[in-house]
Design a protein around this motif. Structure first.
Motif, PDB file in Angstrom:
ATOM      1  N   GLU A  19     -13.792 -10.999 -23.732  1.00 53.33           N
ATOM      2  CA  GLU A  19     -14.999 -11.802 -23.930  1.00 53.33           C
ATOM      3  C   GLU A  19     -15.750 -11.992 -22.614  1.00 53.33           C
ATOM      4  O   GLU A  19     -16.994 -11.894 -22.562  1.00 53.33           O
ATOM      5  N   THR A  20     -15.015 -12.207 -21.539  1.00 56.58           N
ATOM      6  CA  THR A  20     -15.651 -12.374 -20.230  1.00 56.58           C
ATOM      7  C   THR A  20     -16.331 -11.085 -19.780  1.00 56.58           C
ATOM      8  O   THR A  20     -17.468 -11.104 -19.275  1.00 56.58           O
ATOM      9  N   ASP A  21     -15.630  -9.954 -19.964  1.00 54.69           N
ATOM     10  CA  ASP A  21     -16.227  -8.670 -19.596  1.00 54.69           C
ATOM     11  C   ASP A  21     -17.491  -8.402 -20.398  1.00 54.69           C
ATOM     12  O   ASP A  21     -18.499  -7.890 -19.862  1.00 54.69           O
ATOM     13  N   GLU A  22     -17.454  -8.729 -21.689  1.00 55.66           N
ATOM     14  CA  GLU A  22     -18.645  -8.511 -22.514  1.00 55.66           C
ATOM     15  C   GLU A  22     -19.781  -9.415 -22.066  1.00 55.66           C
ATOM     16  O   GLU A  22     -20.958  -8.983 -22.033  1.00 55.66           O
ATOM     17  N   ARG A  23     -19.460 -10.627 -21.650  1.00 50.99           N
ATOM     18  CA  ARG A  23     -20.493 -11.541 -21.174  1.00 50.99           C
ATOM     19  C   ARG A  23     -21.114 -11.024 -19.873  1.00 50.99           C
ATOM     20  O   ARG A  23     -22.337 -11.076 -19.680  1.00 50.99           O
ATOM     21  N   MET A  24     -20.264 -10.508 -18.969  1.00 53.66           N
ATOM     22  CA  MET A  24     -20.793  -9.950 -17.717  1.00 53.66           C
ATOM     23  C   MET A  24     -21.648  -8.721 -17.981  1.00 53.66           C
ATOM     24  O   MET A  24     -22.719  -8.548 -17.374  1.00 53.66           O
ATOM     25  N   ALA A  26     -23.314  -8.055 -20.691  1.00 52.59           N
ATOM     26  CA  ALA A  26     -24.577  -8.502 -21.298  1.00 52.59           C
ATOM     27  C   ALA A  26     -25.494  -9.094 -20.234  1.00 52.59           C
ATOM     28  O   ALA A  26     -26.730  -8.888 -20.268  1.00 52.59           O
ATOM     29  N   SER A  27     -24.921  -9.846 -19.291  1.00 59.65           N
ATOM     30  CA  SER A  27     -25.736 -10.427 -18.216  1.00 59.65           C
ATOM     31  C   SER A  27     -26.345  -9.332 -17.351  1.00 59.65           C
ATOM     32  O   SER A  27     -27.525  -9.419 -16.953  1.00 59.65           O
ATOM     33  N   ARG A  68     -26.615 -16.118 -10.975  1.00 59.14           N
ATOM     34  CA  ARG A  68     -25.631 -17.047 -11.528  1.00 59.14           C
ATOM     35  C   ARG A  68     -24.428 -17.129 -10.603  1.00 59.14           C
ATOM     36  O   ARG A  68     -24.278 -16.299  -9.686  1.00 59.14           O
ATOM     37  N   GLU A 148     -14.833 -14.153 -12.112  1.00 55.56           N
ATOM     38  CA  GLU A 148     -15.340 -14.538 -13.424  1.00 55.56           C
ATOM     39  C   GLU A 148     -14.208 -14.647 -14.459  1.00 55.56           C
ATOM     40  O   GLU A 148     -14.264 -15.462 -15.371  1.00 55.56           O
ATOM     41  N   ARG A 149     -13.201 -13.810 -14.279  1.00 52.27           N
ATOM     42  CA  ARG A 149     -12.067 -13.825 -15.213  1.00 52.27           C
ATOM     43  C   ARG A 149     -11.050 -14.912 -14.884  1.00 52.27           C
ATOM     44  O   ARG A 149     -10.036 -15.040 -15.566  1.00 52.27           O
TER      45      ARG A 149
END
Length: 485
Positions: A19-24, A26-27, A68, A148-149
Motif C-alpha cells: 500500500e505504501t509503495d502504491e501510494r508513493m 501514485a504521488s 511532502r 516512507e515504509r
C-alpha cells in the motif's frame, strides 16, 4: 499460535508495504502530471512571462510544487545538479555523484529505484527542453522509500511484540489449563501403578457432576476397578469357602481310610458307604459354590417376559415332592413381568427345601406371589420353630445357619446364600418375617418390570387355600407364557 502469528504479521506487513509503495508511485505520477501541466504552455506562473531559460523552468517547477515529507525535488542542467526542494527529508541525493550520473542527463522520462546511503529511493526523472535554448534540464522527483515504509515496519514490530506477549500469556495459561485437564490422566496412571494383586482398593477422585470426557474416563476406570475387585473378591471367597467346607469331609474320608481293615468285609462296606456319602456332600458343596460364583457374572440371568401366575403354579407343582407337607398356594400375581424364571424357580425351591427341613410331616407350608408397591414378591411361609432374632443377621450368609438348622448335616449352609444372590442379580433383595415358635416367612423381593402393555395396577387374584396337585419336584425351567426378550 506462533506459526499463525508469524503468517498474519508477515502478510499484514507485506500488505502495508504494498500500500505504501502504491501510494508513493501514485504521488510520483501526480507530481509529474503537475509539472507537465505547469510548463506545458511555456509561461512562468509566478511572473506571467514566457520562460527565458531551462534553469528558470526548473526553478519555477521546484518553487511551485510543495514537497511532502520523505519527498524531494531536484533539478539538473546539462547533467549537473542545480536545484533541490527545501522539504524535510533524510535524502542527500544532491551530494551523491552516482545518482547525478544516473538521472542528470536522461533523454526520456524514466523511473526506477536507487540504493542510496539513506536507504532505497524511488525516483522519476523528466527531461526539460526549451525552444531556442541549447541547455537540457531534468526534473527529478524522489521518495525515501525506506523512510516512507517505516510506519509499516513499526506496525509489524508492534504486532510481533504484542503477539509474543500474547503467546507467552497463552502458553502460561495453556500450561495451567492443560495441567488441570490432564490431572485425571495422571491420577489414572498413579492409581494403576498403585494397584497390586493384594490391594485393589485404589480409586480415582472424581468431582460430582456431569464433568467432561476425562471425568467420564476416570469414572469408567473406577467402574472397571470395581469389577476387577469384585471378581478377585469372588475368586478369593470361592477358594476360602471351598477350603473351609471341603476340609472337613476330606479329613473324615482320610481318617476312615487310614483305619480301614481290608480283611474285614463289614468295615470295608461301611467305609465305602461313608466315603460315598462324603463325596456326594462335597459335590453338592462345590456345585453350590460354583453357582454363587456365577451369580456375580452378567450372564447369570436370562430374563424375558413371564406369566407370574403360571410360574407360581409351576413352582408349586415342583416343590410338592420335597416332602410330605400340606402345600398351599396362598396367592398368585396376575401380571406378566420380565425376570429369569429358572433362577426364580431355583430360589423358591431352595426356600421350600429349607421350610421342609424345619417342619414335620403334615405341617402347613404356604407359598405364593404378589405385586405390591412396584415390587414383585415370591414367598414361602412355614410353621416351623422360626428364626431367632440373633440369627437373622447371618442366615443369608454363606455357611450361615440358624439355631433350627445347626443339627443338619446334609446341607452346607449355602441355600439361603444362593437365594440372596439370585435376588441381588435381579436387583432385588431377600426378606424375613419370623416369630420364634410360630414359623417364618422367607420372601424373594424383586423390582417389578411389567411387560409393556400390562396395566401398572394389576389386581392380585388371591386363590383359596388348596392342595397342590401331584407333579415333578425337579427345578428344571418351567414353561411360562411369554416369548423371548
Amino acid at each position: 499460535m506462533l506459526l499463525s502469528l508469524a503468517v498474519v504479521t508477515f502478510l499484514t506487513w507485506r500488505l502495508l508495504v504494498a500500500e505504501t509503495d502504491e501510494r508513493m508511485a501514485a504521488s510520483l505520477r501526480a507530481e509529474v502530471a503537475e509539472f507537465r501541466q505547469l510548463v506545458g504552455n511555456g509561461v512562468d506562473p509566478t511572473t506571467g512571462q514566457a520562460f527565458a531559460s531551462v534553469p528558470d523552468v526548473l526553478r519555477a517547477a521546484l518553487s511551485y510544487n510543495q514537497a511532502r515529507p520523505n519527498e524531494q525535488f531536484l533539478g539538473y542542467v546539462d547533467g549537473a545538479y542545480r536545484f533541490q526542494s527545501r522539504a524535510e527529508t533524510p535524502l542527500r541525493l544532491a551530494e551523491d555523484p552516482a545518482f547525478t550520473a544516473l538521472v542528470g542527463a536522461v533523454p526520456d522520462s524514466t523511473s526506477g529505484t536507487y540504493a542510496a546511503a539513506e536507504g532505497q529511493v524511488l525516483w522519476v526523472a523528466v527531461p526539460v527542453r526549451l525552444a531556442g535554448s541549447p541547455e537540457q534540464g531534468v526534473v527529478v522527483v524522489a521518495f525515501a522509500a525506506d523512510a516512507e515504509r517505516q510506519a509499516a515496519d513499526e506496525t509489524a514490530r508492534l504486532m510481533l511484540a504484542v503477539g509474543a506477549l500474547t503467546s507467552l500469556a497463552a502458553a502460561a495459561g495453556a500450561w495451567v489449563v492443560a495441567g488441570r485437564i490432564l490431572r485425571p490422566v495422571r491420577d489414572v496412571a498413579a492409581t494403576a501403578q498403585g494397584i497390586t494383586e493384594t490391594d485393589l482398593s485404589g480409586r480415582i477422585d472424581v468431582a460430582e457432576g456431569p464433568g467432561d470426557e476425562l471425568a467420564d474416563l476416570a469414572r469408567s476406570v473406577n467402574a472397571m476397578l470395581d469389577r476387577v475387585e469384585n471378581g478377585v473378591a469372588a475368586q478369593r471367597r470361592f477358594v476360602d469357602d471351598a477350603g473351609h467346607e471341603l476340609r472337613t469331609p476330606i479329613t473324615i474320608v482320610r481318617g476312615h481310610l487310614e483305619v480301614l481293615d481290608p480283611t474285614d468285609a463289614d468295615d470295608v462296606r461301611g467305609t465305602v458307604a461313608l466315603v460315598d456319602d462324603e463325596l456326594e456332600r462335597m459335590n453338592r458343596i462345590v456345585g453350590d459354590l460354583l453357582l454363587l460364583a456365577k451369580a456375580e457374572q452378567p450372564a447369570f440371568l436370562r430374563p424375558h417376559p413371564v406369566d407370574v401366575a403360571a410360574l407360581t403354579a409351576e413352582v408349586a407343582r415342583k416343590v410338592r415332592r420335597l416332602g410330605d407337607r400340606d402345600w398351599v398356594v396362598e396367592s398368585a400375581a396376575e401380571v406378566d413381568a420380565v425376570l429369569d424364571p429358572q433362577r426364580v424357580t431355583q430360589a423358591v425351591v431352595a426356600l421350600a427345601d429349607n421350610a421342609v427341613h424345619v417342619t414335620g410331616p403334615g405341617d402347613r407350608i404356604g407359598l405364593g406371589s404378589r405385586l405390591v408397591d412396584g415390587e414383585l414378591r415370591f414367598w414361602v411361609a412355614d410353621t416351623g420353630p422360626g428364626v431367632a432374632e440373633a440369627d437373622r443377621a447371618h442366615v443369608f450368609e454363606r455357611f450361615g445357619r440358624g439355631s433350627a438348622g445347626r443339627g443338619r448335616r446334609e446341607g452346607a449352609g449355602l441355600g439361603l446364600a444362593i437365594v440372596a444372590a439370585i435376588a441381588a442379580a435381579h436387583g432385588g433383595r431377600v426378606a424375613l418375617d419370623s416369630v420364634p415358635g410360630r414359623g417364618a416367612t422367607f420372601a424373594l423381593v424383586l423390582p417389578a418390570h411389567p411387560v409393556p402393555g400390562d396395566a401398572p395396577d394389576d389386581v392380585l387374584t388371591d386363590t383359596p387355600d388348596a392342595t397342590v396337585d401331584d407333579a415333578s419336584a425337579t427345578a428344571e425351567d418351567p414353561h411360562p407364557r411369554g416369548g423371548t426378550p
